[in-house]
Scaffold this active site. Structure first.
Site, PDB file in Angstrom:
ATOM      1  N   ASP A  47       0.800  -1.204  -0.114  1.00 40.87           N
ATOM      2  CA  ASP A  47       0.005  -0.047  -0.019  1.00 40.87           C
ATOM      3  C   ASP A  47       0.833   1.231   0.171  1.00 40.87           C
ATOM      4  OD1 ASP A  47       0.838  -0.115   2.612  1.00 40.87           O
ATOM      5  OD2 ASP A  47      -1.259   0.234   3.592  1.00 40.87           O
ATOM      6  N   ASP A  86      -1.041  -6.160  -0.025  1.00 38.19           N
ATOM      7  CA  ASP A  86      -1.337  -5.551   1.278  1.00 38.19           C
ATOM      8  C   ASP A  86      -2.787  -5.277   1.268  1.00 38.19           C
ATOM      9  OD1 ASP A  86       0.866  -4.786   3.153  1.00 38.19           O
ATOM     10  OD2 ASP A  86       1.414  -3.216   2.165  1.00 38.19           O
ATOM     11  N   LYS A 115      -1.135  -9.375   3.442  1.00 42.33           N
ATOM     12  CA  LYS A 115      -0.182  -8.730   4.424  1.00 42.33           C
ATOM     13  C   LYS A 115      -1.119  -7.719   5.082  1.00 42.33           C
ATOM     14  CE  LYS A 115       3.679  -5.963   3.932  1.00 42.33           C
ATOM     15  NZ  LYS A 115       3.098  -4.841   4.423  1.00 42.33           N
ATOM     16  N   GLU A 117      -0.814  -5.164   8.833  1.00 42.08           N
ATOM     17  CA  GLU A 117      -0.124  -4.657   9.926  1.00 42.08           C
ATOM     18  C   GLU A 117      -0.781  -4.681  11.550  1.00 42.08           C
ATOM     19  OE1 GLU A 117       0.513  -0.433   8.864  1.00 42.08           O
ATOM     20  OE2 GLU A 117       1.304  -0.847   7.211  1.00 42.08           O
ATOM     21  N   GLU A 184       9.724  -3.906  10.403  1.00 40.32           N
ATOM     22  CA  GLU A 184      10.107  -2.654   9.551  1.00 40.32           C
ATOM     23  C   GLU A 184      10.506  -1.594  10.717  1.00 40.32           C
ATOM     24  OE1 GLU A 184       7.293  -0.836   6.856  1.00 40.32           O
ATOM     25  OE2 GLU A 184       8.633   1.139   6.670  1.00 40.32           O
TER      26      GLU A 184
HETATM   27  O1  KIV Z   1       3.727  -1.001   1.395  1.00 36.97           O
HETATM   28  C1  KIV Z   1       4.726  -1.328   1.428  1.00 36.97           C
HETATM   29  O2  KIV Z   1       5.482  -1.247   0.584  1.00 36.97           O
HETATM   30  C2  KIV Z   1       5.451  -2.089   2.488  1.00 36.97           C
HETATM   31  C3  KIV Z   1       6.648  -2.419   2.814  1.00 36.97           C
HETATM   32  C4  KIV Z   1       7.419  -1.088   3.047  1.00 36.97           C
HETATM   33  C5  KIV Z   1       7.148  -3.432   3.498  1.00 36.97           C
HETATM   34  O3  KIV Z   1       4.683  -2.563   3.434  1.00 36.97           O
END
Ligand code: KIV
Length: 298
Positions: A47, A86, A115, A117, A184
């Site tokens: 994202d 994401d 993914k 968070e 991260e």
């Molecule tokens: O959105 C993204 O690019 C990420 C990476 C920085 C891990 O979550």
């Protein structure tokens, strides 16, 4: 390197064998094809596209439909790499049922896994998605969707208590069923300790070389934004100047009339007689308009 598509089982095997995992972002078909052809193990449709593609100051405005759109473009152009998409802000925060539906939408658009968070506070959500047979990658430490809660994009986990909390978050994400975890913006020593404590692979960004793999935003690696150079980014090329110079040459050549020259123009294969009155006006074969069905290479 085998041409076989990379699965979550391969990634877990790589951790067991001590083979480092490579991951890069891509947001469109052209970059996805290049990244895949170069042999990266995982492509993240991050994202971060909210910032590097859409021009926002953070990732918060990105929607699930936008992630599905970019995820589909990347998945269509990838043969080997594992494609992770994401889940954007608010697509998994309200109810687990909504989270499962949104994760499923990304998978129906080509994602191999999703993914999201967060640590212990996201464990039930991760578990609900995993129970729907969708592999989940976790993401802790500097979590960009928490930009306001974390007071900006700041290194996390400095100090014993903060480090211990992140270790507990990592264990909770693993326990919930995630197949891997992004770390991260945390100290190298903490990232190494977490990576050693987990049986699932960790992928670091700004977390040092003790992780099981690494991820970078592709535009940062290529040096496409010469105003952005945080400590954790290594530029493997400086393409911003190359792009600007190429465009500058194009502008000069169009203005001077040097482009298009004869080599870049279509030519009649036979002299075209002026149409007689009543004739259908039809260009000779090979001279049809660009983007039509004809061969445009000569
Ligand atoms: O959105 C993204 O690019 C990420 C990476 C920085 C891990 O979550």
């Amino acid at each position: 390197m085998s041409n076989k598509a990379v699965t979550v089982l391969d990634l877990q095997r790589m951790k067991q064998q001590g083979t480092r995992i490579t991951m890069l972002t891509a947001y469109d078909a052209t970059f996805a094809r290049l990244v895949d052809q170069a042999g990266v193990d995982m492509i993240l449709v991050g994202d971060s596209l909210g910032m590097v593609v859409q021009g926002h100051k953070n990732t918060l405005p990105v929607t699930i439909e936008q992630m599905a759109y970019h995820g589909a473009a990347v998945a269509r152009s990838t043969e080997r790499a594992h494609v992770v998409v994401d889940m954007p802000f608010l697509s998994y925060h309200v109810t687990d049922e909504e989270a499962v539906r949104n994760a499923g939408h990304l998978v129906q658009n080509g994602a191999h896994s999703v993914k999201l968070e967060g640590g212990a506070e996201r464990a039930t959500t991760i578990n609900a998605i995993v129970r729907a047979q969708i592999p989940v990658m976790g993401h802790i430490g500097l979590t960009p969707q928490s930009v306001h809660a974390q007071g900006g994009f700041k290194v996390q986990g400095r100090g014993d208590d903060a480090g211990q909390r992140l270790l507990e978050d990592a264990l909770a994400v693993q326990e919930a069923g995630a197949y891997s975890l992004v770390l991260e913006g945390i100290p190298l020593e903490l990232a190494t300790k977490i990576s050693e404590a987990l049986s699932i692979p960790t992928i670091g960004i700004g977390a040092g070389n003790g992780c099981d793999g690494q991820v970078l935003v592709i535009y940062d690696l290529l040096g496409l934004d010469d105003a952005f150079k945080p400590k954790f980014v290594k530029r493997y090329a400086s393409l911003a100047g190359v792009v600007r110079d190429s465009i500058g040459t194009y502008i000069d050549e169009v203005r001077s009339g040097a482009f298009p020259d004869a080599d870049h123009s279509f030519h009649s294969k036979r002299p075209v007689a002026p149409p007689a009155e009543g004739d259908a006006v039809d260009a000779p074969e090979g001279d049809r308009v660009p983007y039509g069905p004809t061969d445009l290479t000569h």
